[in-house]
Design an enzyme around this catalytic site. Sequence first.
Site, PDB file in Angstrom:
ATOM      1  N   HIS A  32       0.834  -1.686   0.008  1.00  0.00           N
ATOM      2  CA  HIS A  32      -0.203  -0.173  -0.195  1.00  0.00           C
ATOM      3  C   HIS A  32       0.760   1.452  -0.387  1.00  0.00           C
ATOM      4  CE1 HIS A  32      -3.065   2.201   2.468  1.00  0.00           C
ATOM      5  NE2 HIS A  32      -2.971   2.955   0.972  1.00  0.00           N
ATOM      6  N   GLU A  81       0.906   8.351  -3.729  1.00  0.00           N
ATOM      7  CA  GLU A  81       2.284   7.513  -2.403  1.00  0.00           C
ATOM      8  C   GLU A  81       3.600   8.640  -2.542  1.00  0.00           C
ATOM      9  OE1 GLU A  81       1.797   5.182  -0.145  1.00  0.00           O
ATOM     10  OE2 GLU A  81      -0.242   5.388  -0.859  1.00  0.00           O
ATOM     11  N   HIS A  85       3.918  10.462   0.446  1.00  0.00           N
ATOM     12  CA  HIS A  85       4.572  10.285   1.444  1.00  0.00           C
ATOM     13  C   HIS A  85       6.237  10.670   0.894  1.00  0.00           C
ATOM     14  CE1 HIS A  85       0.972   8.732   3.575  1.00  0.00           C
ATOM     15  NE2 HIS A  85       0.448   7.833   2.366  1.00  0.00           N
TER      16      HIS A  85
END
Length: 216
Positions: A32, A81, A85
């Site tokens: 993920h 993502e 992040h």
Amino acid sequence: WKKLYFAHHWPVTVCKMNANDCHDPPKYWTIHGLWPDRAEDCNRTWHFNVTEIKDLLSDMRHYWPDVLHSSLNRTQFWKHEWDKHGTCAATVEVLNSQKKYFGKALELYQHIDLNGCLLKAGIKPSSSYYKMTAIKEALTRFYGVTPKIQCLPPEEGEKAQTIGQIEICFTKQLQLVNCTALEGESNPMQAHLELGTSELSVCNDTLPTYYPSEVQ
């Protein structure tokens, strides 16, 4: 930030969660994301560029697929993502480019081998229920650190929760570390994941746990 959460999700559960165009989700745990516990040093101007990871694409599609949208050419999930992040993780040298960030996550995935670890412990998708404590103990025994496990709470009239995500934590030096927050340590990472209507939250140790083999 202090540590990284390396999140694996179970595609069958993800596909159960919301409106999607899942087709035949993988029957193995997929990535993920690799998330710093705080998103504080993020660089909004550092845009995702898929050509930087072109050597990784076949592995990315296999181990880090966009489970909810099965078109192979979609890069939206990875872009999200990276933006949210990756640009924060990039404050450490081993993760300071898109190629390093995604490449290192793929490397950690092989190294952690969550799929193999669960199988060795006899935990596989099944129509019978597992005890959450047994799953947690198997992982803790295997990795020597406490993981964070998230589930979908029971639906109306059901008694079991459904396992959906397993996070393994690392220090900035990429050493394994417990995911549990230390006393007095704030953990601003939101505990749940908004995916459509239902969402994951930390599993309840006392509820029977379903590890589904196909989307119902």
